[in-house]
Write a protein that holds these residues in place. Structure first.
Motif, short mmCIF file in Angstrom:
data_model
loop_
_atom_site.label_atom_id
_atom_site.label_comp_id
_atom_site.label_asym_id
_atom_site.label_seq_id
_atom_site.Cartn_x
_atom_site.Cartn_y
_atom_site.Cartn_z
N THR A 209 -108.81 34.06 -104.01
CA THR A 209 -107.80 35.12 -103.94
C THR A 209 -108.06 36.19 -104.99
OG1 THR A 209 -106.13 33.57 -103.12
CG2 THR A 209 -105.33 35.61 -104.11
N LEU A 210 -108.37 35.77 -106.22
CA LEU A 210 -108.64 36.74 -107.28
C LEU A 210 -109.87 37.57 -106.97
CD1 LEU A 210 -107.90 34.57 -110.45
CD2 LEU A 210 -106.49 36.40 -109.52
N GLU A 211 -110.92 36.93 -106.48
CA GLU A 211 -112.17 37.65 -106.20
C GLU A 211 -112.03 38.60 -105.02
OE1 GLU A 211 -115.15 34.66 -105.78
OE2 GLU A 211 -115.02 34.01 -107.86
N GLN A 212 -111.15 38.26 -104.06
CA GLN A 212 -111.00 39.11 -102.89
C GLN A 212 -109.99 40.24 -103.11
OE1 GLN A 212 -109.99 36.38 -99.72
NE2 GLN A 212 -112.13 35.76 -99.38
N ILE A 217 -113.52 42.23 -109.94
CA ILE A 217 -113.93 40.87 -110.33
C ILE A 217 -115.06 40.39 -109.43
CG2 ILE A 217 -113.20 38.45 -110.48
CD1 ILE A 217 -110.47 39.33 -111.30
N ARG A 218 -116.20 40.07 -110.06
CA ARG A 218 -117.36 39.60 -109.30
C ARG A 218 -117.36 38.08 -109.18
NH1 ARG A 218 -121.99 41.98 -112.80
NH2 ARG A 218 -123.22 40.62 -111.43
N ASP A 219 -116.80 37.40 -110.18
CA ASP A 219 -116.80 35.94 -110.15
C ASP A 219 -115.71 35.40 -111.07
OD1 ASP A 219 -118.05 33.34 -109.41
OD2 ASP A 219 -118.47 33.24 -111.55
N VAL A 220 -115.09 34.31 -110.64
CA VAL A 220 -114.09 33.62 -111.46
C VAL A 220 -114.60 32.21 -111.71
CG1 VAL A 220 -111.74 32.69 -111.55
CG2 VAL A 220 -112.16 34.97 -110.59
N PRO A 230 -92.16 20.00 -116.44
CA PRO A 230 -92.07 19.81 -115.00
C PRO A 230 -92.30 21.08 -114.19
CG PRO A 230 -90.20 18.79 -116.14
CD PRO A 230 -90.91 19.65 -117.13
N HIS A 231 -92.11 22.25 -114.81
CA HIS A 231 -92.11 23.49 -114.02
C HIS A 231 -93.15 24.52 -114.46
CE1 HIS A 231 -88.48 21.93 -112.26
NE2 HIS A 231 -87.89 21.91 -113.43
N GLU A 232 -93.46 24.59 -115.75
CA GLU A 232 -94.33 25.66 -116.25
C GLU A 232 -95.80 25.29 -116.16
OE1 GLU A 232 -94.93 28.64 -120.09
OE2 GLU A 232 -93.51 26.98 -120.20
N THR A 233 -96.56 26.11 -115.42
CA THR A 233 -98.00 25.91 -115.27
C THR A 233 -98.76 26.88 -116.17
OG1 THR A 233 -97.77 25.19 -112.97
CG2 THR A 233 -99.93 25.99 -113.64
N LEU A 234 -99.76 26.37 -116.86
CA LEU A 234 -100.59 27.19 -117.74
C LEU A 234 -101.99 27.28 -117.16
CD1 LEU A 234 -98.22 26.16 -119.59
CD2 LEU A 234 -99.78 26.45 -121.50
N LEU A 235 -102.68 28.39 -117.45
CA LEU A 235 -104.03 28.61 -116.91
C LEU A 235 -104.91 29.30 -117.94
CD1 LEU A 235 -105.11 29.95 -113.47
CD2 LEU A 235 -105.65 31.31 -115.48
N THR A 236 -106.17 28.87 -117.99
CA THR A 236 -107.20 29.61 -118.70
C THR A 236 -108.36 29.81 -117.73
OG1 THR A 236 -108.32 27.63 -119.55
CG2 THR A 236 -106.58 28.58 -120.91
N MET A 237 -109.06 30.94 -117.84
CA MET A 237 -110.16 31.22 -116.91
C MET A 237 -111.07 32.31 -117.48
SD MET A 237 -108.24 33.56 -114.00
CE MET A 237 -109.57 34.76 -113.81
N HIS A 238 -112.27 32.38 -116.93
CA HIS A 238 -113.20 33.46 -117.23
C HIS A 238 -113.32 34.33 -115.98
CE1 HIS A 238 -115.56 31.21 -120.62
NE2 HIS A 238 -114.25 31.08 -120.74
N ALA A 239 -113.35 35.65 -116.17
CA ALA A 239 -113.52 36.58 -115.05
C ALA A 239 -114.71 37.50 -115.34
CB ALA A 239 -112.25 37.40 -114.83
N LEU A 240 -115.73 37.42 -114.49
CA LEU A 240 -116.91 38.29 -114.63
C LEU A 240 -116.65 39.59 -113.86
CD1 LEU A 240 -119.85 38.53 -115.66
CD2 LEU A 240 -120.58 37.61 -113.45
N VAL A 241 -116.71 40.71 -114.55
CA VAL A 241 -116.40 41.99 -113.92
C VAL A 241 -117.61 42.92 -113.96
CG1 VAL A 241 -113.97 41.77 -114.57
CG2 VAL A 241 -115.53 43.05 -116.06
N SER A 242 -117.55 43.95 -113.16
CA SER A 242 -118.63 44.95 -113.14
C SER A 242 -118.61 45.76 -114.43
CB SER A 242 -118.48 45.86 -111.93
OG SER A 242 -117.20 46.50 -111.95
N VAL A 243 -119.76 46.34 -114.77
CA VAL A 243 -119.88 47.09 -116.02
C VAL A 243 -118.92 48.28 -116.06
CG1 VAL A 243 -121.47 48.44 -117.45
CG2 VAL A 243 -122.30 46.41 -116.24
#
Length: 294
Positions: A209-212, A217-220, A230-243
């Motif tokens: 979804t993020l890449e489309q 964003i070229r790659d996640v 019970p309810h709060e979701t946390l996220l960490t990620m790398h996002a490769l973007v164009s120059v």
């Protein structure tokens, strides 16, 4: 709500235990045992709710939300323990029937049913289905409610027919009815305590979804998700973007999309322009999925 439910349950637990001694009924003992764990579960749930409301501090930057999950795990394990104990006692009673006072069982079981109905209704109105911690306490009460109903049925059968095995048989039935839910609560809470990815979240779909949806964003990759409570979701990620990408805009759009599409409002995102700076950045599942679609 939880405090009042605890007081009612603890008070009647002593009444039912005394009745079990007087009537020599396993069904009442089983119900009293359930109510003991009910009282402990409600007290633990009540304490967890109050403590979890405390704000974050220097030592606990995420606050005390995880305490509610821990309370769920402890309550689920306690319920499984009491179910196992009652099952062994019931089998022993089946092999060696013991005379019981059906009249005492009937009266105490009826009062217990009324008390448990009141407590269960209170917890249900408190949206138990939205809170794993309260759900665990409500399951304890539901098990005790079924135990009271079983005690009433056992008393009526013994009064009418004199058939003593009905007392331990119905205790086994109550155990069978609640064990599946208890195992589910333990499994779900243990999954959160082990910082597993939320069961409802499909990471392959999230990356796709993020890449489309965000052209820059070229790659996640390096996606990690877990739950604090019970309810709060946390996220960490790398996002490769164009120059040529505006990194500030990409970051803003990514967080907005995560919140809108997946309900994730706490995300740490590392923007990369050339290559991933860490090892093992590839995540094969999405790579294979793209090949299959191509």
């Amino acid at each position: 709500m939880l405090g009042i439910a605890f007081a009612l349950t603890a008070l009647f637990m002593f009444v039912e235990f005394a009745g079990g001694l007087l009537a020599r009924s396993l069904a009442l003992f089983a119900d009293a045992g359930h109510m003991l764990t009910d009282a402990a579960a409600l007290a633990l749930a009540w304490a967890a709710v109050r403590i979890a409301a405390r704000p974050a501090d220097a030592k606990r930057s995420f606050g005390y939300q995880r305490l509610r999950v821990l309370a769920t795990f402890v309550n689920g394990c306690a319920l499984l323990f009491i179910v196992t104990w009652i099952s062994f006692e019931a089998i022993e009673r089946l092999l060696n029937p013991v005379p019981v006072n059906a009249s005492v069982i009937l009266w105490i079981g009826s009062i217990g049913l009324a008390v448990n109905l009141i407590v269960f209704t209170m917890l249900s109105r408190g949206h138990a289905h939205d809170d794993m911690n309260v759900s665990a306490a409500a399951l304890h009460v539901l098990g005790d409610l079924l135990g009271s109903a079983a005690a009433i049925v056992a008393a009526l059968v013994i009064l009418w027919t004199g058939w003593l095995p009905i007392d331990p048989l119905l205790s086994l039935l109550v155990c069978a009815l609640i064990v599946k839910s208890a195992v589910s609560l333990v499994r779900r809470s243990a999954h959160i305590l082990m910082e597993g990815s939320p069961e409802w979240l499909d990471q392959v779909e999230l990356r796709r979804t993020l890449e489309q949806r965000i052209p820059a964003i070229r790659d996640v990759h390096h996606v990690h998700t877990w739950s604090v409570g019970p309810h709060e979701t946390l996220l960490t990620m790398h996002a490769l973007v164009s120059v040529s990408a505006d990194q500030a805009v990409v970051l803003k759009d990514t967080k907005a999309l995560l919140a809108e599409r997946f309900g994730i409002t706490h995300a740490t995102i590392q923007i990369e322009v050339e290559d991933c700076v860490d090892k093992d950045c590839e995540q094969p599942p999405l790579k294979r999925d793209r090949t299959a679609r191509g």
